[in-house]
Scaffold this active site. Structure first.
Site, PDB file in Angstrom:
ATOM      1  N   GLY A   1       0.791  -1.226   0.000  1.00 23.94           N
ATOM      2  CA  GLY A   1       0.000   0.000   0.000  1.00 23.94           C
ATOM      3  C   GLY A   1       0.823   1.276   0.000  1.00 23.94           C
TER       4      GLY A   1
ATOM      5  CG  MET B   1      -1.286  -8.307  -6.146  1.00 19.50           C
ATOM      6  SD  MET B   1      -0.495  -7.550  -7.595  1.00 19.50           S
ATOM      7  CE  MET B   1       0.405  -8.959  -8.217  1.00 19.50           C
ATOM      8  NE  ARG B   2      -7.718 -13.095  -6.523  1.00 18.89           N
ATOM      9  CZ  ARG B   2      -7.179 -14.305  -6.543  1.00 18.89           C
ATOM     10  NH1 ARG B   2      -5.918 -14.481  -6.151  1.00 18.89           N
ATOM     11  NH2 ARG B   2      -7.867 -15.334  -6.978  1.00 18.89           N
TER      12      ARG B   2
ATOM     13  CG  ASN C   1      -3.943  -1.339 -12.526  1.00 20.22           C
ATOM     14  OD1 ASN C   1      -3.770  -1.452 -11.299  1.00 20.22           O
ATOM     15  ND2 ASN C   1      -3.237  -2.052 -13.396  1.00 20.22           N
TER      16      ASN C   1
ATOM     17  CG  HIS D   1       1.294  -2.459 -15.436  1.00 22.03           C
ATOM     18  ND1 HIS D   1       1.093  -3.730 -14.935  1.00 22.03           N
ATOM     19  CD2 HIS D   1       2.288  -2.560 -16.349  1.00 22.03           C
ATOM     20  CE1 HIS D   1       1.943  -4.561 -15.533  1.00 22.03           C
ATOM     21  NE2 HIS D   1       2.670  -3.884 -16.399  1.00 22.03           N
TER      22      HIS D   1
ATOM     23  CG  LEU E   1      -3.672  -8.302 -16.992  1.00 24.08           C
ATOM     24  CD1 LEU E   1      -4.562  -8.058 -15.791  1.00 24.08           C
ATOM     25  CD2 LEU E   1      -2.803  -9.533 -16.779  1.00 24.08           C
TER      26      LEU E   1
ATOM     27  CD  GLN F   1      10.218   9.347 -10.718  1.00 22.96           C
ATOM     28  OE1 GLN F   1       9.470  10.173 -11.191  1.00 22.96           O
ATOM     29  NE2 GLN F   1      11.254   9.672  -9.958  1.00 22.96           N
TER      30      GLN F   1
END
Ligand code: GRF
Length: 199
Positions: A12, A89-90, A106, A108, A143, A172
């Site tokens: 987190g 992570m799902r 999201n 990534h 995804l 960053q």
């Protein structure tokens, strides 16, 4: 003020950067943090910031549908403007994503479309690329493939391993995600019908 729900699974640290920035500039309110893991450190971070939390552990459910239905209930009670995935992570189902058009975002750890999926830092080193980074993007059923909202990049040095590179990128990320939230709050970024508009 933007209403946010944040989904996490682990440390987190991105959540923390959002908590810190939101508290500082008062442009958004994190109304709930949902974790699919009870021992996620991010839950402690949320509690320390007096944000309400829901632990909805996927392993307690016999089906993905039931698991997601409880997440939907926790989210819909809040009616957020955006649902931010921050190390969640799902993989979410098409039905779940369709329930929140233009709302699920999201972060990534790669410069998409390069290195979708897991282990991005090691894969970037193995590929011999000279730059790596992170992307904030709209979530669609495929995804790590949704429309890009904003990206950052870092140089990969000869001495980097997956660990040092992950730390560089994460630093960053902690700037990037709050910047995107601020831009959404200010109306500099808008999302309509699956398209991201940047002023
Ligand atoms: C970050 O690298 C993020 O890009 C990825 O998962 C990691 C989460 O880290 N999706 P944290 O839980 O925010 O510290």
């Amino acid at each position: 003020m933007l209403k946010l729900v944040i989904l996490i699974s682990g440390s987190g640290s991105n959540l923390q950067s959002l908590i810190d920035s939101v508290h500082k500039n008062g442009i958004a309110k994190i109304l709930r943090v949902i974790s699919n893991k009870a021992d996620a450190k991010g839950i402690q971070r949320a509690e320390a910031a007096e944000i309400s939390t829901s632990i909805i552990e996927h392993r307690d459910y016999s089906s993905k549908q039931d698991f997601e239905e409880d997440i939907v209930k926790a989210i819909d009670a809040i009616e957020p403007d955006y649902i931010l995935l921050a190390g969640f992570m799902r993989i979410l189902s098409n039905e779940f994503i369709a329930h929140y058009p233009d709302k699920i975002i999201n972060i990534h750890p790669s410069i998409l479309p390069a290195f979708r999926g897991l282990n991005t830092h090691q894969r970037a080193i193995d590929a011999g690329v000279k730059q790596h980074g992170a992307t904030v993007h709209l979530v669609i059923p495929e995804l790590d493939s949704g429309p890009i909202i904003q990206q950052i990049s870092v140089d990969i040095s000869i001495n980097d391993d997956a660990h040092t590179l992950a730390n560089k990128v994460l630093k960053q990320e902690h700037q990037l995600y709050p910047d995107v939230v601020k831009a959404l709050a200010d109306g500099r970024i808008t999302i309509r019908d699956g398209v991201v508009y940047t002023q």
